[in-house]
Motif scaffolding. Sequence first.
Motif, PDB file in Angstrom:
ATOM      1  N   LEU A  22       0.307  -5.200  -2.544  1.00 38.55           N
ATOM      2  CA  LEU A  22       0.272  -4.970  -1.105  1.00 38.55           C
ATOM      3  C   LEU A  22       0.986  -6.089  -0.367  1.00 38.55           C
ATOM      4  O   LEU A  22       0.774  -7.268  -0.657  1.00 38.55           O
ATOM      5  CB  LEU A  22      -1.175  -4.888  -0.601  1.00 38.55           C
ATOM      6  CG  LEU A  22      -2.037  -3.735  -1.122  1.00 38.55           C
ATOM      7  CD1 LEU A  22      -3.436  -3.846  -0.531  1.00 38.55           C
ATOM      8  CD2 LEU A  22      -1.422  -2.395  -0.784  1.00 38.55           C
TER       9      LEU A  22
ATOM     10  N   ALA B 110       0.572  -4.717   5.143  1.00 38.27           N
ATOM     11  CA  ALA B 110      -0.208  -3.600   4.612  1.00 38.27           C
ATOM     12  C   ALA B 110      -1.661  -4.012   4.398  1.00 38.27           C
ATOM     13  O   ALA B 110      -2.586  -3.229   4.653  1.00 38.27           O
ATOM     14  CB  ALA B 110       0.405  -3.103   3.307  1.00 38.27           C
TER      15      ALA B 110
ATOM     16  N   THR C 240      -7.129   7.995   9.402  1.00 39.27           N
ATOM     17  CA  THR C 240      -6.272   8.064   8.217  1.00 39.27           C
ATOM     18  C   THR C 240      -7.034   7.722   6.953  1.00 39.27           C
ATOM     19  O   THR C 240      -6.917   8.414   5.926  1.00 39.27           O
ATOM     20  CB  THR C 240      -5.068   7.118   8.394  1.00 39.27           C
ATOM     21  OG1 THR C 240      -4.160   7.685   9.344  1.00 39.27           O
ATOM     22  CG2 THR C 240      -4.321   6.902   7.090  1.00 39.27           C
TER      23      THR C 240
ATOM     24  N   GLN D  82      -8.724  10.272   3.718  1.00 41.93           N
ATOM     25  CA  GLN D  82      -8.419  10.040   2.305  1.00 41.93           C
ATOM     26  C   GLN D  82      -9.669   9.713   1.495  1.00 41.93           C
ATOM     27  O   GLN D  82      -9.846  10.206   0.369  1.00 41.93           O
ATOM     28  CB  GLN D  82      -7.396   8.907   2.194  1.00 41.93           C
ATOM     29  CG  GLN D  82      -6.044   9.259   2.797  1.00 41.93           C
ATOM     30  CD  GLN D  82      -5.099   8.081   2.795  1.00 41.93           C
ATOM     31  OE1 GLN D  82      -4.431   7.791   1.805  1.00 41.93           O
ATOM     32  NE2 GLN D  82      -5.037   7.367   3.915  1.00 41.93           N
TER      33      GLN D  82
ATOM     34  N   ALA E 165      -6.034   0.949  -2.425  1.00 34.18           N
ATOM     35  CA  ALA E 165      -4.693   0.867  -1.835  1.00 34.18           C
ATOM     36  C   ALA E 165      -3.702   0.247  -2.822  1.00 34.18           C
ATOM     37  O   ALA E 165      -2.544   0.680  -2.901  1.00 34.18           O
ATOM     38  CB  ALA E 165      -4.742   0.066  -0.541  1.00 34.18           C
TER      39      ALA E 165
ATOM     40  N   GLY F 205      -2.297   2.652  -5.055  1.00 32.86           N
ATOM     41  CA  GLY F 205      -1.535   3.714  -4.424  1.00 32.86           C
ATOM     42  C   GLY F 205      -2.336   4.931  -4.079  1.00 32.86           C
ATOM     43  O   GLY F 205      -1.778   5.968  -3.697  1.00 32.86           O
TER      44      GLY F 205
ATOM     45  N   THR G  95      -3.088   5.262   1.535  1.00 34.27           N
ATOM     46  CA  THR G  95      -1.886   4.840   2.244  1.00 34.27           C
ATOM     47  C   THR G  95      -2.212   4.634   3.722  1.00 34.27           C
ATOM     48  O   THR G  95      -3.166   5.213   4.242  1.00 34.27           O
ATOM     49  CB  THR G  95      -0.767   5.882   2.116  1.00 34.27           C
ATOM     50  OG1 THR G  95      -1.206   7.116   2.712  1.00 34.27           O
ATOM     51  CG2 THR G  95      -0.412   6.118   0.661  1.00 34.27           C
TER      52      THR G  95
END
Length: 301
Positions: A109, A113, A150, A154, A259, A262, A265
Motif C-alpha cells: 500500500l 492509500a 465503499t 465490500q 487491502a 487486493g 479497494t
Amino acid sequence: MFDRYGPPEVLRVAELPDPVPGPGEARVRVRAAGVQPFDVGVREGWMRPGPGHFPHQVGQEFSGVVDLLGEGVTGPVPGTAVLGSTMMNGQATHVVVPAANLVVKPPQLSFPAAAALVAAGQTASGALAQLEVTAGDVLLVHGAAGSVGTLAVQLARLAGATVVGTAGPANHDYLRELGAVPVAYGDGLVEAVRAVAPGPVTVALDAAGRGAVAASVALGVPRERIGTIADDKDAAEFGTPVVRAPRSPVRLAEVIALAARGVLTMPLRAYPLAQVAAAHAAVQAGHGRGKVVLIVEPEQP
C-alpha cells in the motif's frame, strides 16, 4: 489550522514547533493525511466537542514514518512505515500518538492509500459488526460511493450479504464493480429499492443523511438494525441507533491486511497540503467517489 469557525477558506498552513513524544508515545513524520466529514464539522463549529481555543489544528487520520520514540517505547522503531488515528491534529507534517495505537503499513500500500483507509475502515467494519451483518442479509447502504460506503459494500459482500447501494447515476457503474445493486437517491427511493432488491431489506447503514433513516424505516427494516453515522437527529426521532464504532488498531489492521491482498479497494482524490481548503471543499460538497487525502510529503519515485 484555523483561527475561527467558518468555510474551507478559514484554513491556513502554519509553521509550528515539531511535537515531542512523551512516555509511551511515538512521533510520526506524516506522508499523507485523510480528510473526512468530521473535519468539516469541527471546522464549521457544529461538531461537538470542538476546539476549546484558537488557533487549532484539524485532522483525524494519517500515514507516515516513525522518526522519534518517547520514553519506554521500543517500537515501532524509527524508520517504520505506519498509519493510525489521532484527534484534530493529523493534517500536519508531524504527529505524536500512543505507540501502541500504530499499525504497520504493508509495503503493498502507498502512503496515500493507507491514510485513506484509517477512518473509513474502522467506521465501516465497526458499523457492520454493530448491526450484525451476516450472510443472508440484504443490506441497504445509503451513500455507498463515499469512503465509508465503499468499504461497507465490500466488507458486507465478503461476509456474504447482498448489498443495495444508493448513489448518483454517475456512480452506478462503480457500485456494480464493488458488487452492489445501485439505486438513485432522492424522491422515490423507497419504491426504487423495492424494485431492485432481491428480497426484503433486513439491515441498513446510513452514511449520507438527508432522509435515509426515514426511508429505511419505510422499507420495513427493523429499527434496531438501521444504523446511521450521519444523522443523529433522525436517529433520535425514529429510535434507531447511531453507530459510533470506537477506534481499534486491531480492527484497522484487519482492514489493512485485506487491502494489502487486493481484496478491498478505495479510489483516491489527492490534494497537496497547500490546497487543504480545496480538499475540505471537496469533502463538504459530497457526491464524490472514494476518499479525499492530503499529500503532505510526496513519495519518491
